[in-house]
Design a protein around this motif. Sequence first.
Motif, short mmCIF file in Angstrom:
data_model
loop_
_atom_site.label_atom_id
_atom_site.label_comp_id
_atom_site.label_asym_id
_atom_site.label_seq_id
_atom_site.Cartn_x
_atom_site.Cartn_y
_atom_site.Cartn_z
N SER A 106 2.17 -12.39 1.44
CA SER A 106 3.36 -12.77 1.82
C SER A 106 4.61 -12.32 1.03
O SER A 106 5.73 -12.10 1.67
CB SER A 106 3.41 -14.41 1.56
OG SER A 106 4.75 -15.02 2.05
N ASN A 107 4.62 -12.09 -0.11
CA ASN A 107 5.73 -11.46 -1.03
C ASN A 107 6.11 -10.07 -0.30
O ASN A 107 7.36 -9.92 -0.37
CB ASN A 107 5.27 -11.44 -2.49
CG ASN A 107 5.13 -12.62 -3.15
OD1 ASN A 107 5.83 -13.64 -2.86
ND2 ASN A 107 4.37 -12.73 -4.33
N GLU A 108 5.09 -9.30 -0.14
CA GLU A 108 5.42 -8.05 0.30
C GLU A 108 6.14 -8.09 1.86
O GLU A 108 6.98 -7.30 2.32
CB GLU A 108 4.14 -7.17 0.50
CG GLU A 108 3.64 -6.59 -0.73
CD GLU A 108 4.63 -5.68 -1.60
OE1 GLU A 108 5.47 -5.15 -1.00
OE2 GLU A 108 4.75 -5.99 -2.92
N LEU A 109 5.82 -9.10 2.69
CA LEU A 109 6.36 -9.20 4.03
C LEU A 109 7.64 -9.60 4.02
O LEU A 109 8.41 -9.25 4.71
CB LEU A 109 5.41 -10.02 4.94
CG LEU A 109 4.00 -9.46 5.18
CD1 LEU A 109 3.28 -10.68 5.70
CD2 LEU A 109 4.28 -8.62 6.35
N VAL A 110 8.21 -10.65 2.96
CA VAL A 110 9.32 -11.23 2.90
C VAL A 110 10.37 -10.20 2.33
O VAL A 110 11.64 -10.37 2.60
CB VAL A 110 9.47 -12.66 2.53
CG1 VAL A 110 8.64 -13.47 3.59
CG2 VAL A 110 8.95 -12.77 1.16
N ALA A 111 9.89 -9.49 1.19
CA ALA A 111 10.79 -8.73 0.40
C ALA A 111 9.95 -7.54 0.13
O ALA A 111 9.60 -7.47 -1.13
CB ALA A 111 11.11 -9.51 -0.86
#
Length: 392
Positions: free
Chosen positions: A161-166
Amino acid sequence: MSVIELGEYGADFTANPYPYYAKLRASGPVHEVRMPDGFQFWLVVGHEEGRAALADPRLAKSPSVIGIRPPEEDVIGVHLLGADAPDHTRLRRLVAGVFTGRRTESLRPRIERLTHELADAMEPAGRADLVDAYAFPVPITVICELLGIPAADRDSFRHWSNELVAPADENSLLGAMEGLGGYLDALIEDKRAAGPADDLLSGLIAARAEDGDRLSGPELRAMAYLLLIAGHETTVNLVSNTVRNLLTHPEELAALRADPELLDGAIEESLRYDGPVETSTFRFTREPVVLGGTEIPAGQSVLVGIGALDRDPARFPDPDRFDIRRDTRGHLAFGHGIHYCLGAPLARLEGRIALRTLLDRFPRLELDPEGDPWEWVPGLLIRGVRHLPVRW
């Protein structure tokens, strides 16, 4: 009209974009802007114009209208945020039949129990990172339990999730998509084999419209992907932003403690004042579109600045004042039109319960002066801090 170089605003724009949005709005509600990597698009910063853009069918959500097929479609599939009518209508009808108000309300006892369990774990230390210890575990636990995802897999979801949004770069973005997409494919097959169950993903597998229509395998993967990412990432920042806003406005926090009936007002004002979604996802002009007197040519990318819209003084007087008694009706934190957030009732429920438990359990809650400086989530999509050190 000259192109605005957003990169020239520097790190201060990430920490506090609102003065920059106000400056842009003073010279017009729509601007052509350029990112540091050279990507150009149109940014809408006026409330009236942005609200109109969010519901304008001439602004498509699928980039196929300008001849682009994003990598996400090959790895994840087409989900609600990237679909237009009639595909969007069909997909939303199928998922809305499973994602009901009754199911959302049935989660209340579980969320209440969960927030108290997290408070129990936090209390002895006297201080914590509110994001890691509380704001993240609440929504990720709820959405994973709702979808029927094992607890052991939640750390992987946080990384993806961290990589997908930022994302750090395109490779990390693609890697996160592939990791999550592969996991969801396997999970869906396991649930198909296991047969009917009470979780949301099993419900989506079984969902069938009156005409017999149902979600395909790629559509199920894309829907689960969207529910997981949108279903927790925004709520993490709804909770942490609301706490941060209250702790940096002690007079409003004191008012809320004195009158618990102001709880809903505190949530809604935080959504307006400094909500978890700074901008919409991209829209694309099917034809020339005039917004606020500015003509945007066909084939252009458009971003609606949700955070900018909700600080427009034409809609909200004295918009830079955080006031939990304010009439916040008309804020656009959950969007507008056919893409209005499907999970808004769940986000509000989680936010109310998480805030109420936190205030009840920690009457001396404050920012930790010994904590590290805030690290803001990069990019234009999500508004929030990576960590929020607090003590009590």
